[in-house]
Design an enzyme around this catalytic site. Structure first.
Site, short mmCIF file in Angstrom:
data_model
loop_
_atom_site.label_atom_id
_atom_site.label_comp_id
_atom_site.label_asym_id
_atom_site.label_seq_id
_atom_site.Cartn_x
_atom_site.Cartn_y
_atom_site.Cartn_z
N GLU A 85 0.83 -1.20 0.00
CA GLU A 85 0.00 0.00 0.00
C GLU A 85 0.87 1.26 0.00
O GLU A 85 0.64 2.20 -0.76
CB GLU A 85 -0.92 -0.01 1.23
CG GLU A 85 -1.98 1.07 1.22
CD GLU A 85 -2.92 0.96 2.42
OE1 GLU A 85 -3.78 1.85 2.54
OE2 GLU A 85 -2.79 0.01 3.22
N GLY B 63 -8.07 4.62 7.80
CA GLY B 63 -8.88 4.41 8.99
C GLY B 63 -8.23 3.45 9.97
O GLY B 63 -8.39 3.58 11.18
N ALA B 64 -7.48 2.45 9.45
CA ALA B 64 -6.91 1.43 10.32
C ALA B 64 -5.40 1.35 10.28
O ALA B 64 -4.79 0.71 11.13
CB ALA B 64 -7.50 0.05 9.98
N SER B 65 -4.76 2.00 9.29
CA SER B 65 -3.30 1.96 9.22
C SER B 65 -2.76 3.26 8.66
O SER B 65 -3.52 4.07 8.10
CB SER B 65 -2.82 0.78 8.36
OG SER B 65 -3.13 1.00 7.00
N THR B 66 -1.46 3.45 8.80
CA THR B 66 -0.79 4.61 8.21
C THR B 66 0.53 4.14 7.61
O THR B 66 1.15 3.19 8.11
CB THR B 66 -0.58 5.73 9.25
OG1 THR B 66 -0.07 6.90 8.59
CG2 THR B 66 0.37 5.33 10.35
N GLN B 67 0.95 4.79 6.50
CA GLN B 67 2.16 4.38 5.78
C GLN B 67 3.07 5.58 5.53
O GLN B 67 2.61 6.68 5.29
CB GLN B 67 1.81 3.77 4.41
CG GLN B 67 1.21 2.40 4.45
CD GLN B 67 -0.24 2.37 4.93
OE1 GLN B 67 -0.59 1.65 5.85
NE2 GLN B 67 -1.08 3.20 4.32
#
Length: 486
Positions: free
Chosen positions: A157, A198-202
């Site tokens: 992602e 909403g559930a992860s960050t990259q």
């Protein structure tokens, strides 16, 4: 003059005309691709179009359509998987209206699911598989070349988002009209990518010098050049999961109280939640022994305390695990020092856009704006923003302070490097996200080797068309002279 020779010359002339117009038609015959971004809170469909003769060159891809699927993310259909497939139909119908009927069966269609489905797979892998199976079943009812539905990794992602941004901004290669060739811009033009879902960050970027931990690196060969990018994804650190984790920690600190002060919520705003809601996500650690087994309700009472909000959010990160290391974010995760400019999109952009902080404001102005917003009462906010979603409005203070903590304390941006972050959601006319990079990769539209066009060839079939025009005119002139002689 021999009539058969004249007919032959004229026939050649006519055939060349048809070839020429065929070339022009090919130049404008577009191809299409579709990608579903199945996120944790919602799903979107993007339709892309490009000239068919560019597939193995630089292929200028444009976004023809974006469609937001009605309802929540597909992971919410764990108890009713067929509904996940049904939810996509409205957008699919819209998409097929922009693709010519004769081209629909050749349109590659992909669905990539992100952190919401990663979490569901951890909790209930069979339910996750069933949702993907139902989506596949629905897609196969449509006249398209469906290429599969899968859960992509957080690192994919991040990397695909990085490709999308730099592709759209022509950071990899661009055509130089002056030099009549494709050139590679300076490496300084390559941007890093910051994505908040909403559930992860990259986070993804090209580090300066060598990278110590190659496990955190993605390697790409694009247009004949190697790119080693650092990319890392933090599951459970997306904004929605952060809000849940923050609420859980505040409730546990309050022990058995039924009324808990929430520093990030607006003053006079109350929200009642059930302790059982924390058992639905691995991020809130359903097995946490501190959680009461009883299903009691707790009311969170807003205090509008900006500094208290920052303190509470910082406790969600384990900064001490890094010790004195500067090459570390939190929870002991390695990260080389940030370098270059960054493109912050998704929830980074949406939260700051709401607060009017996407115009390159200084860090001091950003802090001051967030602090001032956090002190506003619920009555003030709800009357000032009547159009805003009432479920989202009370969370902007927490979201903004979370973004500050993530960027400054974790990723280690500072007063000077803050100005290297651009908060934006579009590049040109296309939405920024991982979907375009995903499609470009799977359709091989970004070649590993430098295409012929990078070596000085003309940028399309127009060079061939020009040659045909010259030859056609010459033959036409010959045919005309022959006719006059006859």
């Amino acid at each position: 003059m021999c009539p058969s020779l004249l007919r032959s010359v004229w026939g050649t002339f006519t055939a060349l005309q048809w070839c020429f117009w065929g070339i022009l038609g090919a130049e404008h015959s577009g191809r299409y691709g579709m990608v579903f971004d199945a996120g944790s809170s919602h799903t979107s469909l993007y339709v892309y179009e490009w000239d068919s003769d560019k597939e193995n060159d630089t292929g200028v891809v444009s976004q023809t359509l974006s469609c937001d699927v009605q309802g929540p993310g597909i992971s919410s259909y764990a108890n009713n998987p067929p509904k996940a497939g049904d939810s996509l139909k409205e957008c699919l119908d819209k998409a097929l209206k922009v693709v010519p009927t004769e081209k629909q069966r050749d349109v590659p269609v992909y669905l990539g699911a992100t952190a919401g489905m990663r979490l569901l797979r951890l909790r209930n892998s069979s339910a996750a598989d069933q949702i993907l199976a139902e989506i596949t079943k629905t897609m196969q009812e449509y006249p398209v070349a469906f290429r599969g539905a899968r859960i992509i990794t957080g690192e994919e992602e991040g990397a695909y988002g990085w490709i999308t941004i730099n592709y759209l901004l022509e950071s990899f290669t661009k055509y130089s009209p002056k030099a009549h060739t494709w050139v590679r811009p300076e490496a300084a033009n390559i941007l890093g990518a910051l994505d908040l879902g909403g559930a992860s960050t990259q986070i993804s970027f090209i580090p300066k010098g060598s990278v110590i931990n190659w496990n955190e690196t993605s390697r790409f060969m694009l247009y004949g050049y190697n790119y080693n990018i650092y990319t890392h994804s933090y599951l459970c650190y997306g904004q929605n999961e952060m809000v849940k984790r923050l609420a859980k920690e505040l409730i546990l600190q309050g022990e058995e109280l039924v009324l808990i002060e929430h520093p990030c919520y607006p003053k006079d705003y109350n929200e009642t939640i059930s302790l059982s809601s924390f058992h639905t996500s691995p991020c809130t650690n359903a097995s946490d022994p501190r959680l009461s087994p009883s299903d009691r309700n707790v009311t969170l009472e807003g205090r509008g305390n900006a500094s208290g909000c920052l303190v509470a959010i910082r406790k969600l990160f384990n900064f001490s695990a890094c010790g004195q290391s500067q090459d570390c974010t939190f929870d002991g995760v390695y990260q080389p020092p940030i370098s270059g400019q960054f493109f912050a999109f998704s929830a980074f952009y949406y939260n700051f856009k709401f607060l009017n902080l996407t115009e390159g404001q200084s860090l001091a102005t950003v802090r001051e704006t967030i602090e001032r917003f956090c002190t506003r009462s619920w009555e003030d906010l709800s009357s000032s923003y009547p159009e805003e979603n009432p479920g989202r409005l009370p969370k902007y203070c927490a979201n903004a302070n979370y973004i500050l903590t993530l960027l400054l304390d974790a990723y280690k941006f500072n007063e000077s490097s803050w100005n290297n972050i651009v908060f934006q959601m579009k590049a040109g006319s296309a939405d920024v996200g991982w979907t375009l990079g995903y499609m470009l990769n799977l359709t091989n539209m970004i070649p590993a080797e430098a295409p012929g066009l990078l070596k000085g060839q003309a940028p399309s079939l127009w060079a061939a068309a020009v040659a045909f025009i010259t030859l056609t005119l010459a033959l036409g002139l010959v045919a005309l002279l022959l006719l006059l002689r006859v």
